[in-house]
Write an enzyme that holds these catalytic residues in place. Structure first.
Site, mmCIF file in Angstrom:
data_model
loop_
_atom_site.group_PDB
_atom_site.id
_atom_site.type_symbol
_atom_site.label_atom_id
_atom_site.label_comp_id
_atom_site.label_asym_id
_atom_site.label_seq_id
_atom_site.Cartn_x
_atom_site.Cartn_y
_atom_site.Cartn_z
ATOM 1 N N ASP A 67 0.812 -1.218 0.000
ATOM 2 C CA ASP A 67 0.000 0.000 0.000
ATOM 3 C C ASP A 67 0.846 1.270 0.000
ATOM 4 O O ASP A 67 2.071 1.225 0.177
ATOM 5 C CB ASP A 67 -0.965 -0.010 1.194
ATOM 6 C CG ASP A 67 -0.276 -0.371 2.510
ATOM 7 O OD1 ASP A 67 0.963 -0.370 2.566
ATOM 8 O OD2 ASP A 67 -0.983 -0.646 3.488
ATOM 9 N N ASN A 134 -7.309 -2.355 14.343
ATOM 10 C CA ASN A 134 -8.693 -2.734 14.039
ATOM 11 C C ASN A 134 -8.752 -3.957 13.125
ATOM 12 O O ASN A 134 -9.796 -4.280 12.572
ATOM 13 C CB ASN A 134 -9.435 -1.548 13.398
ATOM 14 C CG ASN A 134 -8.795 -1.098 12.090
ATOM 15 O OD1 ASN A 134 -7.848 -1.724 11.602
ATOM 16 N ND2 ASN A 134 -9.308 -0.031 11.509
ATOM 17 N N HIS A 136 -7.017 -4.335 10.294
ATOM 18 C CA HIS A 136 -6.814 -4.097 8.858
ATOM 19 C C HIS A 136 -5.546 -4.782 8.355
ATOM 20 O O HIS A 136 -4.597 -5.012 9.090
ATOM 21 C CB HIS A 136 -6.873 -2.608 8.486
ATOM 22 C CG HIS A 136 -5.710 -1.781 8.866
ATOM 23 N ND1 HIS A 136 -5.846 -0.564 9.511
ATOM 24 C CD2 HIS A 136 -4.373 -1.933 8.681
ATOM 25 C CE1 HIS A 136 -4.653 -0.041 9.690
ATOM 26 N NE2 HIS A 136 -3.748 -0.854 9.200
ATOM 27 N N GLU A 141 -9.555 -1.721 5.333
ATOM 28 C CA GLU A 141 -10.167 -1.406 6.617
ATOM 29 C C GLU A 141 -11.430 -2.246 6.830
ATOM 30 O O GLU A 141 -12.036 -2.706 5.849
ATOM 31 C CB GLU A 141 -10.556 0.085 6.618
ATOM 32 C CG GLU A 141 -9.380 1.044 6.493
ATOM 33 C CD GLU A 141 -8.664 1.289 7.826
ATOM 34 O OE1 GLU A 141 -8.606 0.378 8.668
ATOM 35 O OE2 GLU A 141 -8.154 2.414 7.995
HETATM 36 C C1 GLP Z 1 -0.303 0.505 8.507
HETATM 37 C C2 GLP Z 1 -0.011 -0.335 7.265
HETATM 38 C C3 GLP Z 1 -0.245 -1.800 7.512
HETATM 39 C C4 GLP Z 1 0.402 -2.195 8.812
HETATM 40 C C5 GLP Z 1 -0.283 -1.488 9.943
HETATM 41 C C6 GLP Z 1 0.274 -1.821 11.304
HETATM 42 O O1 GLP Z 1 -1.545 1.096 8.544
HETATM 43 N N1 GLP Z 1 -0.772 0.071 6.137
HETATM 44 O O2 GLP Z 1 0.255 -2.553 6.416
HETATM 45 O O3 GLP Z 1 0.298 -3.587 9.000
HETATM 46 O O4 GLP Z 1 -0.193 -0.101 9.750
HETATM 47 O O5 GLP Z 1 1.358 -1.012 11.602
HETATM 48 P P1 GLP Z 1 2.359 -1.233 12.791
HETATM 49 O O6 GLP Z 1 3.216 -2.382 12.389
HETATM 50 O O7 GLP Z 1 3.124 0.039 12.886
HETATM 51 O O8 GLP Z 1 1.532 -1.532 13.998
#
Ligand code: GLP
Length: 239
Positions: A67, A134, A136, A141
């Site tokens: 993404d 959440n 995702h 989402e």
């Molecule tokens: C972001 C990314 C996700 C990632 C998530 C969790 O929103 N788009 O791909 O898995 O956050 O992030 P973190 O690893 O910092 O908790």
């Protein structure tokens, strides 16, 4: 789903790097699906270390990221393009590394182009995933329906808040993103989901209840035939 619970974050990062290394040995021209966020940072540091030590080589491998914010320029320090360059791409030797173009004029055309590029590469061999608070996956989402294709999404308040820590005060945080859909993720031959940190314990518990809760996008992974979840003890404490 295969679950590996490691003592701490460092051990989880090493276990995830072992899975990358094994695939590189088996298939040097693998296509990797990569993720951003703080979770994979230890894994990326471990891959860089092994590459510098001459233990692994990405010269035949390709990567596609999950993404990117939209709109955002590739040089913006909070863009995922910048994050990947800083943490991995400038330090190892992938033959090509792609992300959805956060600076594309026509996001719909960019999404279609990105899916076609993944398809032309033969799909993803190993998809690395983190998980949002959440549930995702990428930036898919919680919703009533999920897109199979790469698509432009509106980020939820909870995600914007969780990720606001990366943006400096006064910096505009994009409220949209381009994300791979469940099509390319599900077509990946193997999935490696990393869940680390005490703040992920509640969402990890929901994932492992053994039900496909449709309001938790990560639960759809229960339907994939080859998922390994690498966790640390903090994230696994409610299981
Ligand atoms: C972001 C990314 C996700 C990632 C998530 C969790 O929103 N788009 O791909 O898995 O956050 O992030 P973190 O690893 O910092 O908790």
């Amino acid at each position: 789903m295969k679950k590996l619970v490691l003592e701490n974050y460092g051990a989880a990062s090493i276990a995830a790097a072992d899975i990358f290394a094994e695939l590189l040995r088996e298939k040097p021209d693998s296509v990797f699906g990569l993720a951003t966020g703080s979770t994979p940072l230890g894994l990326y540091a471990e891959l860089v270390k092994r590459y510098q030590a001459g233990e692994i080589d990405f010269s035949k491998a390709r990567s596609f990221n999950l993404d990117e914010y939209y709109p955002i320029s590739k040089d913006h320090p909070q863009s995922y393009a910048y994050f990947m360059r800083e943490n991995l791409f400038s330090k190892v030797n992938f033959s090509s590394s792609r992300l959805p173009g956060g600076d594309a004029d026509d996001p719909a055309a960019e999404c279609a182009r990105y899916d076609a590029e993944i398809e032309a590469a033969g799909g993803i061999d190993l998809q690395l995933l983190g998980i949002g608070l959440n549930g995702h996956i990428g930036f898919n989402e919680p919703a009533l329906s999920y897109s199979m294709s790469t698509n432009l999404v509106n980020l939820t308040e909870s995600t914007l808040e969780a990720n606001s820590r990366f943006f400096a005060q006064g910096d505009i945080q994009p409220s949209k993103a381009l994300t791979m859909g469940f099509g390319a993720i599900f077509k990946a031959k193997k999935i490696l989901l990393m869940i680390t940190g005490a703040n992920k314990a509640t969402i990890a518990k929901r994932l492992f209840e053994g039900f496909v809760h449709t309001d938790v996008p990560a639960c759809l992974l229960l339907l994939h035939p080859d998922v390994t979840v690498v966790m640390d003890k903090d994230a696994a404490r409610l299981l």
